[in-house]
Each structure stands twice: as structure tokens, then as C-alpha cells.
Scaffold this motif. Structure first.
Motif, PDB file in Angstrom:
ATOM      1  N   MET A  92      33.721  36.665  38.270  1.00  0.00           N
ATOM      2  CA  MET A  92      34.002  38.104  38.764  1.00  0.00           C
ATOM      3  C   MET A  92      34.348  37.780  40.243  1.00  0.00           C
ATOM      4  O   MET A  92      34.031  36.897  40.938  1.00  0.00           O
ATOM      5  N   ILE A  93      35.241  38.671  40.626  1.00  0.00           N
ATOM      6  CA  ILE A  93      36.044  38.396  42.071  1.00  0.00           C
ATOM      7  C   ILE A  93      35.740  40.111  42.527  1.00  0.00           C
ATOM      8  O   ILE A  93      35.720  41.019  41.775  1.00  0.00           O
ATOM      9  N   GLN A  94      35.543  40.157  43.805  1.00  0.00           N
ATOM     10  CA  GLN A  94      35.474  41.293  44.680  1.00  0.00           C
ATOM     11  C   GLN A  94      36.966  41.731  45.185  1.00  0.00           C
ATOM     12  O   GLN A  94      37.420  40.687  45.837  1.00  0.00           O
ATOM     13  N   VAL A  95      37.265  42.678  45.032  1.00  0.00           N
ATOM     14  CA  VAL A  95      38.882  43.201  45.272  1.00  0.00           C
ATOM     15  C   VAL A  95      38.463  43.801  46.842  1.00  0.00           C
ATOM     16  O   VAL A  95      37.833  44.943  46.785  1.00  0.00           O
ATOM     17  N   ILE A  96      39.198  43.197  47.759  1.00  0.00           N
ATOM     18  CA  ILE A  96      39.561  43.827  49.009  1.00  0.00           C
ATOM     19  C   ILE A  96      40.450  44.636  49.191  1.00  0.00           C
ATOM     20  O   ILE A  96      41.737  44.254  49.014  1.00  0.00           O
ATOM     21  N   PHE A  97      40.477  46.158  49.442  1.00  0.00           N
ATOM     22  CA  PHE A  97      41.290  47.082  49.558  1.00  0.00           C
ATOM     23  C   PHE A  97      41.026  48.071  50.095  1.00  0.00           C
ATOM     24  O   PHE A  97      39.699  48.572  50.310  1.00  0.00           O
TER      25      PHE A  97
END
Length: 83
Positions: free
Chosen positions: A58-63
């Protein structure tokens, strides 16, 4: 939540992801050969974890929420209001 944080593969800026306007889906290449996926509606709902359907990564989306594309219904309302 601690388990989720422990299994995050990476943090990725949303600008580095590919957006499919037809599917309303953001994707990013996964090391397994597939791709991480997260729906635009999920991002709007405050979710920030994109998952790979082929592996456990899984990745964490930075936005920033205000930087997300305008929803089709919101765009239609904006046109109707200004017309």
C-alpha cells in the motif's frame, strides 16, 4: 491504524500518479508489476491509502483536497450557476 501505517510501502505525491478521467481513478506503478489504485471519490472522502490489487503493498497518497479535480456534477452546477 498502527498496522496500516506499518505496512505502507511509500508516500507518493498525487502529482506523480496517473489520473484516468473516465474511471475517476489514480494509479501508480507497483514493484510487483501491477499498479496501486485509489478512486477520486475515496480521496474526496478523506482516504489516502492506495492499494495494489495483486500484492499486499500500500502507498500513502500525499495531496491537498482543494487540488483534486472537480467532480462532474460539481462542474455542471458551476456552469449552471454562471450561465
Amino acid at each position: 491504524m498502527a498496522d496500516e501505517e506499518a505496512s505502507i510501502y511509500d508516500q507518493i505525491e498525487i502529482e506523480d500518479m496517473t489520473f484516468d478521467a473516465t474511471l475517476q481513478l489514480y494509479t501508480y506503478p507497483c514493484p510487483c508489476g501491477d499498479r496501486f489504485e485509489i478512486l477520486l471519490d475515496d480521496l474526496r472522502d478523506g482516504q489516502e491509502i492506495a492499494v495494489c490489487p495483486s500484492c499486499s503493498l500500500m502507498i500513502q497518497v500525499i495531496f491537498e483536497p482543494e487540488d483534486l479535480p472537480v467532480a462532474p456534477m460539481e462542474a455542471a452546477k458551476a456552469v449552471a450557476i454562471t450561465a
